[in-house]
Design an enzyme around this catalytic site. Structure first.
Site, mmCIF file in Angstrom:
data_model
loop_
_atom_site.group_PDB
_atom_site.id
_atom_site.type_symbol
_atom_site.label_atom_id
_atom_site.label_comp_id
_atom_site.label_asym_id
_atom_site.label_seq_id
_atom_site.Cartn_x
_atom_site.Cartn_y
_atom_site.Cartn_z
ATOM 1 C CD GLN A 35 -3.134 -0.376 -0.130
ATOM 2 O OE1 GLN A 35 -3.270 0.694 -0.329
ATOM 3 N NE2 GLN A 35 -3.914 -1.478 -0.692
ATOM 4 C CB SER A 36 3.989 2.000 -1.496
ATOM 5 O OG SER A 36 4.799 3.244 -1.930
#
Ligand SMILES: *Cc1c(COP(=O)(O)O)cnc(C)c1O
Length: 337
Positions: free
Chosen positions: A75-76
């Site tokens: 989930q960058s």
């Protein structure tokens, strides 16, 4: 300090707003809390990486890159902003996503930032947690280079001296906002991860002799490691700017008491911070970074570290897109009637 010497691709909506948090300040009964809205940088739901990418992507363009690569957690937010920036410049974007949490949750693996990576046309590959992701990225980049691509690689979080220039600039921007409003600021507080945000800010604040202490709230590494990472990057950034000794080791302060079980794993105090900001101020935090930063802010007010009569500025680094990958971290059964 003359930032216009460095190549920059302007895309962020700047200056971002500086706002007083009236209801949160009243609720906590301590210092005046202000927020610097870097969640509103304008690129694909915003966030702090956009400022860094303005300098990084300008370098990519100058070297004639037709592809950029970066890496980050599943989930960058950095990956998502890189994918969006590449789309705007007409470059291909390939991302290595590291499975740091081991979560099998469908939304975590496909929704939120991952959905946006793909919407912007980026391609992605997964890697197990714990490897040397920057080295892995260079290996994959060489594969593309052998096929004739001109690849510009961006380290995790965009955190190198080029990317940190974005936060040197943010320090200038904030100080001029404080001066324009006659706002005497006692502390700036922000989440700190790959270190570029805190390193750029402290370099800018020290170079201007602002006299405002900066506190980073850690999201991953232990305190000494985090402070060393920030300090080393601040030194390199200051050197790039021609003022090598402007940041002292004692200027770099991180509090890592709010990490919880680990990177990307939500905490109770972070969930409370998300609800308080959402319900009192209509501001969205993310569980990985800004919620842990805000949890630190709230706790340091409650325990008297930050006091009534002081003015604290919380730098909101963005990340709300990640909420949609973490819906299972919330229990809203009680909201249905
Ligand atoms: C990357 C990120 C941070 C941390 O910034 P660093 O420069 O990596 O230390 C904080 N908040 C959000 C939302 C981020 O995406």
């Amino acid at each position: 300090m003359h930032l216009a010497r460095f190549p920059r691709r302007f895309i962020a909506h700047l200056p971002t707003p500086l706002e007083r948090l009236d209801r949160l300040s009243a609720e906590l009964g301590g210092p005046d809390i202000w927020i610097k809205r870097d969640d509103c940088t304008g690129l694909s739901t915003g966030g702090n990486k956009t400022r860094k990418l303005e300098f990084l992507m300008a370098e990519a363009e100058l070297m004639g890159a037709d592809m950029v690569m970066t890496q980050g957690a599943t989930q960058s937010n950095h990956a998502r902003q890189t994918a969006a920036f590449a789309a705007k410049l007409g470059m291909a974007c390939h991302i290595l996503l590291e499975d740091r949490t081991g979560s099998n949750n469908l939304n975590y693996n496909n929704n939120g930032n991952v959905l946006l990576d793909h919407l912007h046309g980026a391609t992605t590959e997964k890697r197990p947690g714990g490897g040397d992701m920057n080295a892995e990225m260079e290996k994959v980049a060489d594969r593309f280079r052998a096929e004739g691509k001109t690849v510009y690689t961006i380290p995790g979080g965009g955190s190198n001296p080029t990317g940190a220039l974005g936060y040197v600039n943010c320090a200038f921007e904030m100080l001029s906002q404080f001066n324009d409003r006659a706002l005497k600021v006692d502390h700036i507080v922000t989440a700190t991860g790959s270190a570029g945000t805190q390193a750029g800010l402290i370099t800018g604040l020290k170079a201007m002799n602002a006299g405002i202490p900066l506190l980073g709230i850690g999201v991953r590494a232990p305190k000494l490691k985090q402070e060393e990472n920030v300090f080393n990057l601040a030194r390199a950034t200051a050197e790039k700017l021609g003022c090598p000794d402007v940041v002292q080791r004692s200027d770099v302060v991180a509090n890592t008491d709010y990490v919880g079980e680990g990177y990307g794993i939500p905490t109770k105090s972070g969930q409370e911070a998300i609800r308080m900001f959402a319900e009192l101020e209509a501001i969205l935090l993310d569980p990985v970074y800004s919620a842990k930063g805000a949890a630190g802010l709230i706790d340091l007010i409650r325990n008297g570290h930050f006091k009534k009569g002081e003015t604290i500025v919380f730098l909101h680094t963005g990340g709300a897109a990640g909420l949609f990958g973490y819906d299972n971290a919330f229990d809203f059964a009680g909201r249905w009637s």
